[in-house]
Design a protein around this motif. Structure first.
Motif, PDB file in Angstrom:
ATOM      1  N   LEU B  22      16.170  54.398  20.902  1.00  0.00           N
ATOM      2  CA  LEU B  22      17.040  55.538  21.125  1.00  0.00           C
ATOM      3  C   LEU B  22      17.232  55.787  22.621  1.00  0.00           C
ATOM      4  O   LEU B  22      18.342  56.010  23.105  1.00  0.00           O
ATOM      5  N   ALA B  28      21.827  53.593  28.383  1.00  0.00           N
ATOM      6  CA  ALA B  28      23.015  52.747  28.555  1.00  0.00           C
ATOM      7  C   ALA B  28      24.269  53.615  28.581  1.00  0.00           C
ATOM      8  O   ALA B  28      25.163  53.410  29.422  1.00  0.00           O
ATOM      9  N   ALA B  29      24.307  54.588  27.697  1.00  0.00           N
ATOM     10  CA  ALA B  29      25.476  55.472  27.647  1.00  0.00           C
ATOM     11  C   ALA B  29      25.627  56.226  28.964  1.00  0.00           C
ATOM     12  O   ALA B  29      26.720  56.322  29.523  1.00  0.00           O
ATOM     13  N   THR B  32      26.961  53.969  31.660  1.00  0.00           N
ATOM     14  CA  THR B  32      28.393  53.734  31.483  1.00  0.00           C
ATOM     15  C   THR B  32      29.191  54.925  31.978  1.00  0.00           C
ATOM     16  O   THR B  32      30.210  54.765  32.652  1.00  0.00           O
ATOM     17  N   PHE B  33      28.700  56.130  31.670  1.00  0.00           N
ATOM     18  CA  PHE B  33      29.398  57.332  32.149  1.00  0.00           C
ATOM     19  C   PHE B  33      29.495  57.323  33.672  1.00  0.00           C
ATOM     20  O   PHE B  33      30.559  57.589  34.239  1.00  0.00           O
ATOM     21  N   THR B  36      31.939  54.728  34.847  1.00  0.00           N
ATOM     22  CA  THR B  36      33.296  55.150  34.502  1.00  0.00           C
ATOM     23  C   THR B  36      33.803  56.147  35.514  1.00  0.00           C
ATOM     24  O   THR B  36      34.936  56.063  35.980  1.00  0.00           O
ATOM     25  N   LEU B  40      37.045  55.715  37.718  1.00  0.00           N
ATOM     26  CA  LEU B  40      38.118  56.701  37.567  1.00  0.00           C
ATOM     27  C   LEU B  40      38.547  57.239  38.923  1.00  0.00           C
ATOM     28  O   LEU B  40      39.741  57.314  39.211  1.00  0.00           O
ATOM     29  N   VAL B  43      40.556  54.549  40.762  1.00  0.00           N
ATOM     30  CA  VAL B  43      41.907  54.325  40.228  1.00  0.00           C
ATOM     31  C   VAL B  43      42.796  55.519  40.545  1.00  0.00           C
ATOM     32  O   VAL B  43      43.957  55.361  40.947  1.00  0.00           O
ATOM     33  N   THR B  44      42.250  56.728  40.402  1.00  0.00           N
ATOM     34  CA  THR B  44      43.048  57.929  40.697  1.00  0.00           C
ATOM     35  C   THR B  44      43.464  57.943  42.157  1.00  0.00           C
ATOM     36  O   THR B  44      44.616  58.245  42.478  1.00  0.00           O
ATOM     37  N   ARG B  46      43.826  55.399  44.124  1.00  0.00           N
ATOM     38  CA  ARG B  46      44.828  54.360  44.384  1.00  0.00           C
ATOM     39  C   ARG B  46      46.201  54.803  43.892  1.00  0.00           C
ATOM     40  O   ARG B  46      47.209  54.627  44.582  1.00  0.00           O
ATOM     41  N   ALA B  47      46.232  55.389  42.700  1.00  0.00           N
ATOM     42  CA  ALA B  47      47.515  55.845  42.152  1.00  0.00           C
ATOM     43  C   ALA B  47      48.113  56.938  43.022  1.00  0.00           C
ATOM     44  O   ALA B  47      49.314  56.936  43.307  1.00  0.00           O
ATOM     45  N   THR B  50      49.492  55.348  46.192  1.00  0.00           N
ATOM     46  CA  THR B  50      50.732  54.637  45.901  1.00  0.00           C
ATOM     47  C   THR B  50      51.888  55.619  45.782  1.00  0.00           C
ATOM     48  O   THR B  50      52.954  55.432  46.356  1.00  0.00           O
ATOM     49  N   ARG B  51      51.631  56.702  45.036  1.00  0.00           N
ATOM     50  CA  ARG B  51      52.675  57.686  44.807  1.00  0.00           C
ATOM     51  C   ARG B  51      53.094  58.349  46.126  1.00  0.00           C
ATOM     52  O   ARG B  51      54.286  58.439  46.433  1.00  0.00           O
ATOM     53  N   HIS B 187      46.294  44.605  45.352  1.00  0.00           N
ATOM     54  CA  HIS B 187      47.237  44.997  44.304  1.00  0.00           C
ATOM     55  C   HIS B 187      48.666  44.889  44.799  1.00  0.00           C
ATOM     56  O   HIS B 187      48.981  45.328  45.899  1.00  0.00           O
ATOM     57  N   TYR B 188      49.517  44.332  43.953  1.00  0.00           N
ATOM     58  CA  TYR B 188      50.931  44.313  44.264  1.00  0.00           C
ATOM     59  C   TYR B 188      51.515  45.683  44.035  1.00  0.00           C
ATOM     60  O   TYR B 188      51.195  46.343  43.053  1.00  0.00           O
TER      61      TYR B 188
END
Lengths: 140, 204
Positions: B22, B28-29, B32-33, B36, B40, B43-44, B46-47, B50-51, B187-188
């Protein structure tokens, strides 16, 4: 009334002394597992929507560039498509605007422009559409 | 009587094993959080970048004004001392004049200078004054629009039906379209195409 009261206190006392039953443990563990999996899925959902957002930024910029590239289209309309790096498929379509009689402009001078950008997202496909009206080249 | 006996070794081991399994699952969970979250944020960011950069370049280059750059009429276009519009560039840098609001108290027409310097994309600006012949860039600090730029290329389309060219030498008119290709942080970017409309300088 007093009888049942007495019975219930008796049962509670016995249960407290005997610890949890197997059934109770199973239920408790199952509830924990379900709540963990809900949490997991929520985190996954957030990740997915951020990924969709990034792709959306790309798709919107691509669509705006395509509108800028097609500010003037042939009077008979046009259709063009292609694919970019990163797996975005785009499609540009222009159709003459049909004007009511008596028309102030020749048919084809105004064009409906529709730019569609599609990209795969897991098992489904997402798309972004920009619509505009642009000038058509005058027929010579 | 039975209850006070306690657990057998097998029961304890079974319980310990279950607990261990258990814990492994929960740990592990948790990891991962954590991962993540980091991804996140990346990626946010980078976006967002870009914008913001795309929107800025699109609006400021798209609103380039066909204003006069002082110089000799019929002078050397290559060295930039001819008389023409303030829109000069090649495949790696671009100078143009556009309305720009920087902060609360600055506004009006600015001379903008966008260039790739090493692996960054830099922007400088300077208030546009009608009578200056040579822009003095020493007082303006460059702002970094993008880091780790791997590819940066500007192209110019003079007229409909023409070919894209890689040099704009500041003639009497602006190009019809300008396009920018960027590749940054591995990234293109989507190709940025701005419509300038080919506005012509009014020399009166």
């Amino acid at each position: 009334m007093p009888v049942t009261d007495c019975q219930s206190t008796d049962r509670m006392a016995r249960r407290a002394a005997g610890g949890f039953s197997l059934l109770e443990m199973v239920v408790a563990v199952a509830i924990m597992a379900i709540s963990l999996s809900v949490l997991y899925r929520a985190a996954g959902g957030a990740t997915r929507s951020v990924g969709v957002d990034e792709k959306m930024v790309y798709a919107v910029e691509l669509a705006r560039s395509l509108v800028a590239l097609n500010k003037l289209v042939p009077a008979s309309g046009m259709r063009d498509e292609g694919e970019t790096e990163g797996g975005f498929q785009w499609e540009v379509q222009a159709e003459p605007v049909v004007l009511q009689d008596p028309a102030p402009l020749e048919v084809g001078q105004l064009q409906y422009l529709s730019v569609t950008v599609r990209w795969p997202d897991g098992f489904k496909e997402r798309q972004f559409v920009l619509n505009s009206i642009v000038a058509g080249e005058r027929a010579e | 009587m039975n209850r006070s006996r306690g657990f057998t070794l097998i029961e304890v081991m079974l319980a310990a094993t279950l607990l261990a399994l258990l814990m492994v699952a929960v740990l592990a969970a948790m990891r991962t959080f954590g991962n993540t979250r980091a991804t996140l944020d990346q990626v946010t960011a980078r976006a967002d970048k870009t914008r913001a950069v795309s929107e800025f370049l699109r609006s400021s280059i798209g609103s380039a004004m066909p204003v006069i750059r002082h110089g000799e009429v019929g002078g050397d276009v290559e060295t930039g001392n001819s008389h023409g519009t303030y829109f000069v560039g090649d495949s790696a840098e671009l100078v143009w004049v556009a309305p720009f609001v920087a902060g609360a108290d600055l506004g009006g027409a600015f001379i903008m200078h966008l260039a790739r310097v090493g692996d960054t994309l830099e922007l400088r600006w300077h208030p546009y004054q009608r009578d200056t012949e040579q822009t003095d860039w020493t007082g303006s600090k460059p702002r970094v629009l993008l880091d780790s730029v791997e590819e940066f290329e500007i192209g110019y389309l003079p007229r409909n039906g023409d070919e894209w060219i890689s040099q704009w030498s500041g003639d009497q008119y602006n190009p019809l379209l300008v396009r920018i290709n960027i590749r940054a942080e591995g990234h293109y970017w989507p190709e940025l195409v701005m419509h300038l409309g080919g506005a012509r300088l009014n020399l009166r």
